[in-house]
Design an enzyme around this catalytic site. Structure first.
Site, mmCIF file in Angstrom:
data_model
loop_
_atom_site.group_PDB
_atom_site.id
_atom_site.type_symbol
_atom_site.label_atom_id
_atom_site.label_comp_id
_atom_site.label_asym_id
_atom_site.label_seq_id
_atom_site.Cartn_x
_atom_site.Cartn_y
_atom_site.Cartn_z
ATOM 1 N N ASP A 33 0.692 -1.251 0.019
ATOM 2 C CA ASP A 33 -0.019 -0.040 -0.077
ATOM 3 C C ASP A 33 0.845 1.313 0.128
ATOM 4 O O ASP A 33 0.492 2.244 0.556
ATOM 5 C CB ASP A 33 -1.058 0.143 1.279
ATOM 6 C CG ASP A 33 -1.975 -1.051 1.162
ATOM 7 O OD1 ASP A 33 -1.834 -2.129 0.311
ATOM 8 O OD2 ASP A 33 -2.755 -1.201 2.185
ATOM 9 N N LYS A 80 -6.520 -5.018 -2.939
ATOM 10 C CA LYS A 80 -7.196 -5.629 -1.777
ATOM 11 C C LYS A 80 -8.381 -4.627 -1.335
ATOM 12 O O LYS A 80 -8.179 -3.348 -0.875
ATOM 13 C CB LYS A 80 -6.223 -6.065 -0.710
ATOM 14 C CG LYS A 80 -5.334 -4.996 -0.254
ATOM 15 C CD LYS A 80 -4.102 -5.396 0.709
ATOM 16 C CE LYS A 80 -3.450 -4.374 1.575
ATOM 17 N NZ LYS A 80 -4.020 -3.689 2.199
ATOM 18 N N CYS A 105 -1.954 -2.373 7.775
ATOM 19 C CA CYS A 105 -1.852 -3.295 6.752
ATOM 20 C C CYS A 105 -0.825 -4.336 6.631
ATOM 21 O O CYS A 105 -0.816 -5.483 6.273
ATOM 22 C CB CYS A 105 -2.109 -2.682 5.434
ATOM 23 S SG CYS A 105 -3.579 -2.097 5.159
HETATM 24 C C1 C5J Z 1 -2.985 0.725 5.769
HETATM 25 C C2 C5J Z 1 -4.622 1.797 6.684
HETATM 26 N N1 C5J Z 1 -2.586 0.391 4.432
HETATM 27 N N2 C5J Z 1 -3.871 2.261 7.624
HETATM 28 N N3 C5J Z 1 -4.364 1.437 5.647
HETATM 29 O O1 C5J Z 1 -2.446 0.481 6.572
HETATM 30 O O2 C5J Z 1 -5.884 2.232 6.690
#
Ligand code: C5J
Length: 225
Positions: free
Chosen positions: A29, A134, A167
């Site tokens: 991400d 995802k 994540c």
């Molecule tokens: C991720 C989030 N990628 N913190 N998303 O950690 O909402």
């Protein structure tokens, strides 16, 4: 360059027996909305510099990994434009005035195809590198990640990206339950909150490596180069 089949990498809680041919670099991400000034993350009041410090170590590791011809997989958190895969509970969580699917500073927030949803230019995937889109925090939930790993005989993951406690941690836990060995380079993962960064890493390596191992990317880069 010919790498030995297995290389011990200094790590906590003990050395990681790295098998490069069976290991994917999984970059979680690294999306514009989480990392860029003016994006959704900053709009929520977060200090994006806490995440941006991971860009350069990730860039160096990715370059070395690609040069060695090893497998790279990227993920993005987000939803279909019609939001049919967005759980109502996730949509309303936080009671914010702007939520997933609304128009944010870089397009509709966490919606596939929008500018903010895409990966930052510094780490942009090559056409040959799979991108896992995802809908959840974990990269295994409702994705084809496991079948991609299985079909290529991959059993280890070096997991980087953001955020450490959300994540990255969720993905490492999912991977661990599925039998994958995960190594997390601490300088390549980031949290908006320094205490969550520390705890997120502690939780992975505690109790004899209950979810995996923690290292520094220099140890991988020096072997690769
Ligand atoms: C991720 C989030 N990628 N913190 N998303 O950690 O909402």
């Amino acid at each position: 360059m010919q790498l030995p089949p297995t290389i011990p990498i200094e790590a906590e809680p003990y050395p990681f027996e790295w098998t490069p041919a069976k290991c994917a670099l999984l970059i979680i991400d690294m999306q514009r909305d989480f990392l860029e000034p003016g994006g959704f993350g900053e709009m929520l009041g977060n200090d994006v510099s806490q995440l941006r410090r991971t860009i350069e170590p990730n860039r160096r590791l990715l370059a070395a990994w690609r040069k060695a011809g090893l497998t790279v997989i990227h993920t993005r958190e987000g939803h279909r434009p019609d939001l049919t895969d967005l759980p109502p509970a996730k949509k309303i969580r936080g009671r914010g005035t702007t939520c997933i699917g609304d128009v944010g500073p870089m397009g509709r927030i966490l919606v596939r195809g929008e500018v903010g949803h895409d990966i930052i230019p510094e780490l942009y995937p090559l056409p040959s590198e799979p991108i896992i889109d995802k809908p959840g925090k974990g990269a295994f939930y409702a994705t084809d990640l496991q079948s991609i790993l299985q079909h290529q005989g991959l059993t280890q993951l070096v997991v980087t990206g953001v955020t450490t406690e959300v994540c990255v941690n969720t993905t490492v836990r999912e991977a661990n339950d599925r039998g994958y060995d995960c190594l997390v380079p601490e300088d390549c993962v980031g949290s908006y909150f320094p205490h969550f960064q520390e705890m997120g890493l502690n939780m992975i390596k505690a109790q004899g490596g209950i979810f995996g191992w923690v290292t520094h990317s220099d140890r991988l880069v020096s072997v690769l180069s």
